[in-house]
Motif scaffolding. Sequence first.
Motif, PDB file in Angstrom:
ATOM      1  N   PRO A 177       0.982  -1.117   0.003  1.00 32.68           N
ATOM      2  CA  PRO A 177      -0.061  -0.143  -0.038  1.00 32.68           C
ATOM      3  C   PRO A 177       0.838   1.274  -0.048  1.00 32.68           C
ATOM      4  CG  PRO A 177      -0.443  -1.268   1.739  1.00 32.68           C
ATOM      5  CD  PRO A 177       0.594  -2.132   1.284  1.00 32.68           C
ATOM      6  N   GLU A 178       0.538   2.128  -0.768  1.00 29.15           N
ATOM      7  CA  GLU A 178       1.188   3.491  -0.927  1.00 29.15           C
ATOM      8  C   GLU A 178       0.079   4.352  -0.246  1.00 29.15           C
ATOM      9  OE1 GLU A 178       3.905   5.335  -3.818  1.00 29.15           O
ATOM     10  OE2 GLU A 178       1.753   5.945  -4.319  1.00 29.15           O
ATOM     11  N   ILE A 179       0.521   5.083   0.902  1.00 27.51           N
ATOM     12  CA  ILE A 179      -0.407   5.956   1.560  1.00 27.51           C
ATOM     13  C   ILE A 179      -0.139   7.432   1.531  1.00 27.51           C
ATOM     14  CG2 ILE A 179      -1.259   6.174   3.988  1.00 27.51           C
ATOM     15  CD1 ILE A 179      -1.584   3.417   3.391  1.00 27.51           C
ATOM     16  N   GLY A 180       1.309   7.882   1.322  1.00 26.56           N
ATOM     17  CA  GLY A 180       1.645   9.081   1.237  1.00 26.56           C
ATOM     18  C   GLY A 180       0.920   9.770  -0.193  1.00 26.56           C
ATOM     19  N   VAL A 181       0.341  10.638  -0.113  1.00 28.70           N
ATOM     20  CA  VAL A 181      -0.358  11.465  -1.176  1.00 28.70           C
ATOM     21  C   VAL A 181       0.507  11.397  -2.332  1.00 28.70           C
ATOM     22  CG1 VAL A 181      -1.626  13.298  -2.480  1.00 28.70           C
ATOM     23  CG2 VAL A 181      -2.336  12.025   0.020  1.00 28.70           C
ATOM     24  N   ALA A 182       1.760  11.889  -2.077  1.00 33.31           N
ATOM     25  CA  ALA A 182       2.480  12.125  -3.339  1.00 33.31           C
ATOM     26  C   ALA A 182       3.475  10.554  -3.400  1.00 33.31           C
ATOM     27  CB  ALA A 182       3.865  13.267  -2.971  1.00 33.31           C
ATOM     28  N   SER A 183       3.176  10.198  -4.653  1.00 30.29           N
ATOM     29  CA  SER A 183       3.450   8.833  -5.031  1.00 30.29           C
ATOM     30  C   SER A 183       4.985   8.764  -5.283  1.00 30.29           C
ATOM     31  CB  SER A 183       3.060   8.790  -6.359  1.00 30.29           C
ATOM     32  OG  SER A 183       3.049   7.029  -6.802  1.00 30.29           O
ATOM     33  N   THR A 184       5.620   7.807  -4.686  1.00 31.65           N
ATOM     34  CA  THR A 184       6.932   7.491  -4.594  1.00 31.65           C
ATOM     35  C   THR A 184       7.395   6.322  -5.211  1.00 31.65           C
ATOM     36  OG1 THR A 184       7.238   7.108  -2.176  1.00 31.65           O
ATOM     37  CG2 THR A 184       7.735   9.506  -3.007  1.00 31.65           C
ATOM     38  N   LYS A 185       7.229   5.204  -4.187  1.00 31.14           N
ATOM     39  CA  LYS A 185       7.573   4.062  -4.676  1.00 31.14           C
ATOM     40  C   LYS A 185       6.802   3.246  -5.774  1.00 31.14           C
ATOM     41  CE  LYS A 185       4.811   1.521  -1.152  1.00 31.14           C
ATOM     42  NZ  LYS A 185       4.555   0.730  -0.058  1.00 31.14           N
ATOM     43  N   ALA A 186       5.623   3.885  -5.956  1.00 27.02           N
ATOM     44  CA  ALA A 186       4.877   3.298  -7.119  1.00 27.02           C
ATOM     45  C   ALA A 186       5.515   3.418  -8.322  1.00 27.02           C
ATOM     46  CB  ALA A 186       3.282   3.699  -7.190  1.00 27.02           C
TER      47      ALA A 186
END
Length: 608
Positions: free
Chosen positions: A395-404
């Motif tokens: 799950p990517e929770i931070g609004v600014a996408s990084t790992k995705a």
Amino acid sequence: MCGIIGYVGDREVIPLLIQGLKRMEYRGYDSAGVGLFGPDGFLLRKDKGKVADLESALSTVRIETHAGIGHTRWATHGVPNAINAHPHMDDKGFIILAHNGIIENYEALREELTRSGHRFVSDTDTETVAHLIEEVYEGDLLVAVQRALRLVRGTYGLVIMCSQAPDQIVAARLGSPLIIGHGKGENFVASDLAAFVEFTRDVTYMEDGEVALITKDKIVHKTLADQFVPKKVEKISFDIEQIEKGGFPHFMLKEINEQPRTIADAMRGRLLVEEGTVRFGGMSERETEFAGAKRAIFVACGTSWHAALVGEYLFEELAGLPVEVEYASEFRYRSPILDDHTVVFAISQSGETADTLAAIREAKSRGATVFGVCNVVGSSIPRETHAGVFLHAGPEIGVASTKAFTSQIAVLSMLALSLGRRRRISAAEGRRLIEELRAIPRKVASILNGVDEIQTIAQQYRDHRNFLYLGRGVNFPVALEGALKLKEISYIHAEGYPAAEMKHGPIALIDDAMPVVFIAIRDGTYEKILSNIAEVRARRGRVIAVATEGDRDIAGRVDHVIYVPETHPMLSPLLTVVPLQLLAYHIAVLRGCNVDMPRNLAKSVTVE
Ligand code: G6P
């Protein structure tokens, strides 16, 4: 976008709803509210602000009840305030509901309902649906919902309660995700698994055009036309740690730091080292279409669109396949020219972005084969595409996408390699690329270990009002992504450009107050980038360069250097983007911004 939760069972309802809302707050966070049935009828507690504020407001409220609904809002109609926050109620206090989506014909419905005596209090499109259900109610909530929604145009994920049957919830979906959690003597519904994952891992996914009746002991899935829908209960694998911060101050920093693992996870089990190629289980059903493609169109939004641009360079270079990259929102309203030999790739972290979904439907209706590159298992995009690849980034929770973003690039590199091996790349070249790919997680880890320079730069430039990001070739999209990260979370104006394009406009902005971030790694465009750097310096611009480890020469030509390890030039975005994520993060933190929930944004944009 908005987060929705509903619960029916014997646990204490308010804390459960609050906990679920907190887990979904990244989806929308301008207001929050809950609704439940108490001794005096429905109780609504809602206001603008964060879930924590709602929690304090409810700290003294104790109600014996067995069902409730909750909502975190990302405003579409009406400013964030207590009245516009969800849940909404009709004027008789009969129906309450929470909604994600947009009711397009709400003005006409509202006029008609006002004529029949309904009094409206909010500016929202949502309130109309509560009045409408009350208007058509004849003793059965599910039937009333089916009847009302046949009159509604637009998109919705809805959870609805009625004072006549306060121990049941009706859910309805058209275009906004809803997942039902099956417990023992209790059931859940939410727009996001995270809301209830600690209580059950048995789920059914609602599809568009479906409604569900949820009580503590049973769940009935039907269509709007009252047909039963048989459902398979699926078991999801999900660790609770994945949605907690794990010692990091923010989800965004945690996710940036997860990248060595998430990039490795994107490759796990897919690399055929000996053969110098890659295999994807999820592509096998449409292997012929993929292998025979003469052209590809990539559709995406936001950060995923930047990953798609990197993918364009990769596919063209490694596989010789012409690629067009389209904003999904533009593609869907054009008359795209698709034929049997064109394949479409929809790239999306959440798998729920409304425009990307609409683009998929448009492409399918024109006969194209559509592949998904997606992170969230069970989301709409993988279910609507013909075949595809999951990122497995967690799950990517931070609004600014990084790992995705880096996982998307890893997957697109592997797809390009796998196609390239059938067309133009030798096994030896394939093996070399695979070796480079396998080394990427270690190289990302080394960047993450040396962040001092980035913190110094952040300190020095935190108060600047504008930034320019420049790159060439496969690193031009990285410049766009670096600029996007900064503006999303620090609210500093930032633009990304192809470095050479600077001379056609942005150069007019350069003075000693303009920091310019160059991606200046040693690849085929290096000499040209050095000339662009000189042009900026000649105008007293301040230059921050992301350069290849060992490049001592560049240090004398710029104000600051952040080094990244050397890799195959086509894979360099997997490394060059990492310092830019960190730079944006540290600047935002120093400016006191809420990096995980930046103003006005939402993690998953489920409205047009
Ligand atoms: C929103 C998010 C972005 C994301 C974009 C596309 O704008 O804030 O971080 O890149 O949607 O989302 P998707 O889930 O389709 O990748």
